[in-house]
Design a protein around this motif. Sequence first.
Motif, PDB file in Angstrom:
ATOM      1  N   PHE A 189       1.843  17.876  -4.187  1.00  0.00           N
ATOM      2  CA  PHE A 189       2.764  17.616  -3.087  1.00  0.00           C
ATOM      3  C   PHE A 189       4.185  17.908  -3.539  1.00  0.00           C
ATOM      4  CE2 PHE A 189      -0.955  15.224  -2.046  1.00  0.00           C
ATOM      5  CZ  PHE A 189      -1.065  15.370  -0.665  1.00  0.00           C
ATOM      6  N   ASN A 190       4.851  18.815  -2.819  1.00  0.00           N
ATOM      7  CA  ASN A 190       6.220  19.154  -3.180  1.00  0.00           C
ATOM      8  C   ASN A 190       7.231  18.476  -2.267  1.00  0.00           C
ATOM      9  OD1 ASN A 190       5.597  20.744  -0.947  1.00  0.00           O
ATOM     10  ND2 ASN A 190       6.980  22.363  -1.563  1.00  0.00           N
ATOM     11  N   LYS A 191       6.757  17.828  -1.201  1.00  0.00           N
ATOM     12  CA  LYS A 191       7.659  17.168  -0.269  1.00  0.00           C
ATOM     13  C   LYS A 191       6.951  15.963   0.331  1.00  0.00           C
ATOM     14  CE  LYS A 191      10.453  18.211   3.801  1.00  0.00           C
ATOM     15  NZ  LYS A 191      10.772  19.272   4.771  1.00  0.00           N
ATOM     16  N   VAL A 192       7.691  14.856   0.449  1.00  0.00           N
ATOM     17  CA  VAL A 192       7.168  13.653   1.079  1.00  0.00           C
ATOM     18  C   VAL A 192       8.178  13.206   2.128  1.00  0.00           C
ATOM     19  CG1 VAL A 192       6.373  11.286   0.762  1.00  0.00           C
ATOM     20  CG2 VAL A 192       6.009  12.964  -1.060  1.00  0.00           C
ATOM     21  N   ILE A 193       7.741  13.144   3.375  1.00  0.00           N
ATOM     22  CA  ILE A 193       8.586  12.663   4.463  1.00  0.00           C
ATOM     23  C   ILE A 193       8.278  11.183   4.630  1.00  0.00           C
ATOM     24  CG2 ILE A 193       9.135  12.862   6.911  1.00  0.00           C
ATOM     25  CD1 ILE A 193       8.071  15.793   6.700  1.00  0.00           C
ATOM     26  N   HIS A 205      14.706   6.653  -2.406  1.00  0.00           N
ATOM     27  CA  HIS A 205      15.422   7.441  -1.400  1.00  0.00           C
ATOM     28  C   HIS A 205      16.225   8.601  -1.990  1.00  0.00           C
ATOM     29  CE1 HIS A 205      18.537   4.509  -2.505  1.00  0.00           C
ATOM     30  NE2 HIS A 205      19.399   5.426  -2.139  1.00  0.00           N
ATOM     31  N   ASN A 206      16.537   8.582  -3.268  1.00  0.00           N
ATOM     32  CA  ASN A 206      17.260   9.691  -3.900  1.00  0.00           C
ATOM     33  C   ASN A 206      16.345  10.672  -4.623  1.00  0.00           C
ATOM     34  OD1 ASN A 206      19.834   8.891  -3.099  1.00  0.00           O
ATOM     35  ND2 ASN A 206      20.017   7.470  -4.807  1.00  0.00           N
ATOM     36  N   HIS A 207      15.054  10.489  -4.530  1.00  0.00           N
ATOM     37  CA  HIS A 207      14.111  11.387  -5.205  1.00  0.00           C
ATOM     38  C   HIS A 207      14.191  12.778  -4.561  1.00  0.00           C
ATOM     39  CE1 HIS A 207      10.381  13.053  -6.731  1.00  0.00           C
ATOM     40  NE2 HIS A 207      10.346  12.046  -7.600  1.00  0.00           N
ATOM     41  N   THR A 221       0.835  -1.209   0.000  1.00  0.00           N
ATOM     42  CA  THR A 221       0.000   0.000   0.000  1.00  0.00           C
ATOM     43  C   THR A 221       0.864   1.251   0.000  1.00  0.00           C
ATOM     44  OG1 THR A 221      -1.731  -1.176   1.187  1.00  0.00           O
ATOM     45  CG2 THR A 221      -1.842   1.217   1.225  1.00  0.00           C
ATOM     46  N   GLY A 222       1.930   1.232   0.787  1.00  0.00           N
ATOM     47  CA  GLY A 222       2.831   2.380   0.851  1.00  0.00           C
ATOM     48  C   GLY A 222       3.492   2.682  -0.474  1.00  0.00           C
ATOM     49  N   LYS A 223       3.892   1.651  -1.204  1.00  0.00           N
ATOM     50  CA  LYS A 223       4.502   1.858  -2.523  1.00  0.00           C
ATOM     51  C   LYS A 223       3.514   2.503  -3.488  1.00  0.00           C
ATOM     52  CE  LYS A 223       7.896  -1.841  -2.315  1.00  0.00           C
ATOM     53  NZ  LYS A 223       8.295  -3.152  -2.827  1.00  0.00           N
ATOM     54  N   ALA A 224       2.275   2.055  -3.444  1.00  0.00           N
ATOM     55  CA  ALA A 224       1.245   2.645  -4.314  1.00  0.00           C
ATOM     56  C   ALA A 224       1.004   4.102  -3.930  1.00  0.00           C
ATOM     57  CB  ALA A 224      -0.041   1.836  -4.232  1.00  0.00           C
ATOM     58  N   LEU A 225       0.950   4.373  -2.633  1.00  0.00           N
ATOM     59  CA  LEU A 225       0.749   5.745  -2.154  1.00  0.00           C
ATOM     60  C   LEU A 225       1.917   6.634  -2.559  1.00  0.00           C
ATOM     61  CD1 LEU A 225      -0.798   7.867  -0.534  1.00  0.00           C
ATOM     62  CD2 LEU A 225       0.309   6.958   1.527  1.00  0.00           C
ATOM     63  N   MET A 226       3.147   6.139  -2.395  1.00  0.00           N
ATOM     64  CA  MET A 226       4.319   6.925  -2.785  1.00  0.00           C
ATOM     65  C   MET A 226       4.302   7.250  -4.273  1.00  0.00           C
ATOM     66  SD  MET A 226       6.162   7.809  -0.241  1.00  0.00           S
ATOM     67  CE  MET A 226       7.652   8.317  -1.082  1.00  0.00           C
ATOM     68  N   SER A 227       3.918   6.303  -5.091  1.00  0.00           N
ATOM     69  CA  SER A 227       3.827   6.550  -6.520  1.00  0.00           C
ATOM     70  C   SER A 227       2.845   7.681  -6.819  1.00  0.00           C
ATOM     71  CB  SER A 227       3.414   5.272  -7.244  1.00  0.00           C
ATOM     72  OG  SER A 227       3.296   5.505  -8.620  1.00  0.00           O
ATOM     73  N   LEU A 228       1.706   7.655  -6.160  1.00  0.00           N
ATOM     74  CA  LEU A 228       0.712   8.717  -6.355  1.00  0.00           C
ATOM     75  C   LEU A 228       1.232  10.069  -5.874  1.00  0.00           C
ATOM     76  CD1 LEU A 228      -2.533   6.854  -5.230  1.00  0.00           C
ATOM     77  CD2 LEU A 228      -1.941   7.584  -7.552  1.00  0.00           C
ATOM     78  N   LEU A 229       1.859  10.091  -4.703  1.00  0.00           N
ATOM     79  CA  LEU A 229       2.351  11.351  -4.143  1.00  0.00           C
ATOM     80  C   LEU A 229       3.469  11.946  -4.984  1.00  0.00           C
ATOM     81  CD1 LEU A 229       2.416  10.402  -0.356  1.00  0.00           C
ATOM     82  CD2 LEU A 229       0.871  12.032  -1.462  1.00  0.00           C
ATOM     83  N   LEU A 230       4.405  11.108  -5.410  1.00  0.00           N
ATOM     84  CA  LEU A 230       5.545  11.627  -6.164  1.00  0.00           C
ATOM     85  C   LEU A 230       5.175  12.043  -7.585  1.00  0.00           C
ATOM     86  CD1 LEU A 230       8.341   9.191  -4.958  1.00  0.00           C
ATOM     87  CD2 LEU A 230       7.893  11.539  -4.202  1.00  0.00           C
ATOM     88  N   ASN A 231       4.065  11.568  -8.079  1.00  0.00           N
ATOM     89  CA  ASN A 231       3.596  11.969  -9.407  1.00  0.00           C
ATOM     90  C   ASN A 231       2.534  13.059  -9.357  1.00  0.00           C
ATOM     91  OD1 ASN A 231       5.153  10.268 -11.209  1.00  0.00           O
ATOM     92  ND2 ASN A 231       4.115   8.575 -10.202  1.00  0.00           N
ATOM     93  N   SER A 232       2.221  13.510  -8.162  1.00  0.00           N
ATOM     94  CA  SER A 232       1.207  14.546  -7.982  1.00  0.00           C
ATOM     95  C   SER A 232       1.859  15.924  -8.018  1.00  0.00           C
ATOM     96  CB  SER A 232       0.506  14.352  -6.631  1.00  0.00           C
ATOM     97  OG  SER A 232      -0.315  15.457  -6.344  1.00  0.00           O
ATOM     98  N   ASP A 233       1.179  16.878  -8.619  1.00  0.00           N
ATOM     99  CA  ASP A 233       1.684  18.249  -8.597  1.00  0.00           C
ATOM    100  C   ASP A 233       1.202  19.003  -7.358  1.00  0.00           C
ATOM    101  OD1 ASP A 233      -0.961  18.471  -9.312  1.00  0.00           O
ATOM    102  OD2 ASP A 233      -0.603  19.729 -11.065  1.00  0.00           O
TER     103      ASP A 233
END
Length: 63
Positions: free
Chosen positions: A33-37, A47-49, A19-31
Amino acid sequence: MKTTTVSKTAMVIGATGATGKALMSLLLNSDQFNKVIVVHYRPPPWHNHPQVNEVVMDFDQLV
């Protein structure tokens, strides 16, 4: 027409599970959210994103 950019920060605990991987994919491809902790105990694949701020925890120390 004026366009406003909304910059949000998300915090994800458990980002390396299914679930976390799917959520991260959505967050990192969203305009939106500029930061994900990411709070984790093992390095995630992103980790290098540039948007990712890692917090590595030893969950055994929480007890």
